[in-house]
Motif scaffolding. Sequence first.
Motif, PDB file in Angstrom:
ATOM      1  N   LYS A  96      23.889  16.609  -4.503  1.00  0.00           N
ATOM      2  CA  LYS A  96      23.672  16.995  -5.975  1.00  0.00           C
ATOM      3  C   LYS A  96      22.663  15.985  -6.568  1.00  0.00           C
ATOM      4  O   LYS A  96      21.945  16.539  -7.660  1.00  0.00           O
TER       5      LYS A  96
ATOM      6  N   SER B  10      23.729  19.359   3.107  1.00  0.00           N
ATOM      7  CA  SER B  10      24.317  20.515   2.480  1.00  0.00           C
ATOM      8  C   SER B  10      25.799  20.815   3.195  1.00  0.00           C
ATOM      9  O   SER B  10      25.593  20.737   4.552  1.00  0.00           O
TER      10      SER B  10
ATOM     11  N   ARG C 259      29.212  16.357  -1.602  1.00  0.00           N
ATOM     12  CA  ARG C 259      28.601  16.997  -2.343  1.00  0.00           C
ATOM     13  C   ARG C 259      27.989  16.439  -3.507  1.00  0.00           C
ATOM     14  O   ARG C 259      26.905  16.727  -4.249  1.00  0.00           O
TER      15      ARG C 259
ATOM     16  N   ARG D  19      34.257  15.503   1.927  1.00  0.00           N
ATOM     17  CA  ARG D  19      33.276  16.623   1.466  1.00  0.00           C
ATOM     18  C   ARG D  19      33.032  16.419   0.178  1.00  0.00           C
ATOM     19  O   ARG D  19      31.734  16.909  -0.443  1.00  0.00           O
ATOM     20  N   ASP D  20      33.817  16.423  -0.896  1.00  0.00           N
ATOM     21  CA  ASP D  20      33.841  16.333  -2.339  1.00  0.00           C
ATOM     22  C   ASP D  20      32.897  15.166  -2.446  1.00  0.00           C
ATOM     23  O   ASP D  20      31.933  15.178  -3.248  1.00  0.00           O
TER      24      ASP D  20
END
Length: 362
Positions: free
Chosen positions: A249, A104, A245, A241-242
Amino acid sequence: MKRVFRLLAAAITASGVAGCTSISYYAQSLAGHVQIMAARENVGKLIRDPSTPKPLRAKLTSASAIRGFATDELALPDNSSYHSYVDVGRDAVTYAVFAAPQFSLAPVTWCFPVFGCVPYRGYFDRKAATESAVELHRQGLDVYVSGVTAYSTLGWSSDPLLSTMLRHDDTYLASLVFHELAHQKIYVNGDSAFNEAFAVAVETTGVRKWLRAIGNRAGLRRYEADRKRRVDFLGLVSKTRDELRQFYKSSRTSEQMAAAKAAAIDKLRMRYRQMRDKRWAGYRGYDAWFDAPINNAKLAATAVYGDQVPAFLRLFDLCSGNYPRFYASVRRIADLPKPSRAKALEVAGTCEQARRPMETGL
């Protein structure tokens, strides 16, 4: 000083309900801060003292002029901060410990009296910071420790100039003074991303204005080149970071996510080398950041200091570069509930557009 001592002493007493670790943490914070405050020397006296080493006298003379510029031209607080000096005798005045879960990018936060919740814990002692990092790592968290050259008490005490602030050129010194005074101007408890981006915006526009005012065109060109590289660097990190993520998920197993995370960080390093060697023509100023370990805590810490800066700079332009108008607009946004602030900042169409919650409907 007495006011700060009472506040920190009360914090230590209140922390008793949370256990010995909290008491120990606040005690080291108090002891470290009091030690620095007790060592302060008046800048004016040091400048006039013939025994003051010439390099230090020159730095303090520049710092005094920069401090005056901050008040006169940037409308930053006119108080006793940065009119004294302390040689801290080390490379960093404090050490910030950041942490984030293994899969995370949401940083762990800690809450403190007066300053609210922040995504780090600060230590005056490197050993204590390292021990904290080791304990957090034992809990399965990604950890990142960063040395800090300046810190702000938000006006609760007379913050001194520190030897760590004088290690580089006057542009670096000006950026630190403007940044830390910006925290004294506006600070929102519990919203580090907002606070840091605002301070960076004041720092950036202030340094540009100061370099123009003293006629340092070469310095301004260097500064603008540094800012462009900073934007490029933040863009690289934001892209990674994108990507992460999306991995986090997904329904992948822990082993698959760990592999994807490692691959994404390897790709980040590869992208950096390509940008460094081509777009930056071999400039290696960020090599140390990329050569050191990279994890979620380090990536999250970078986001805190960079993500909202473009929006604040845009708002500054909407306010025609007028600092009092800019601060008033920022305060209106700061008064909004936390979930609405970033959006209000992003969509502002005029300097005066931001209104209080009932007026915006956000």
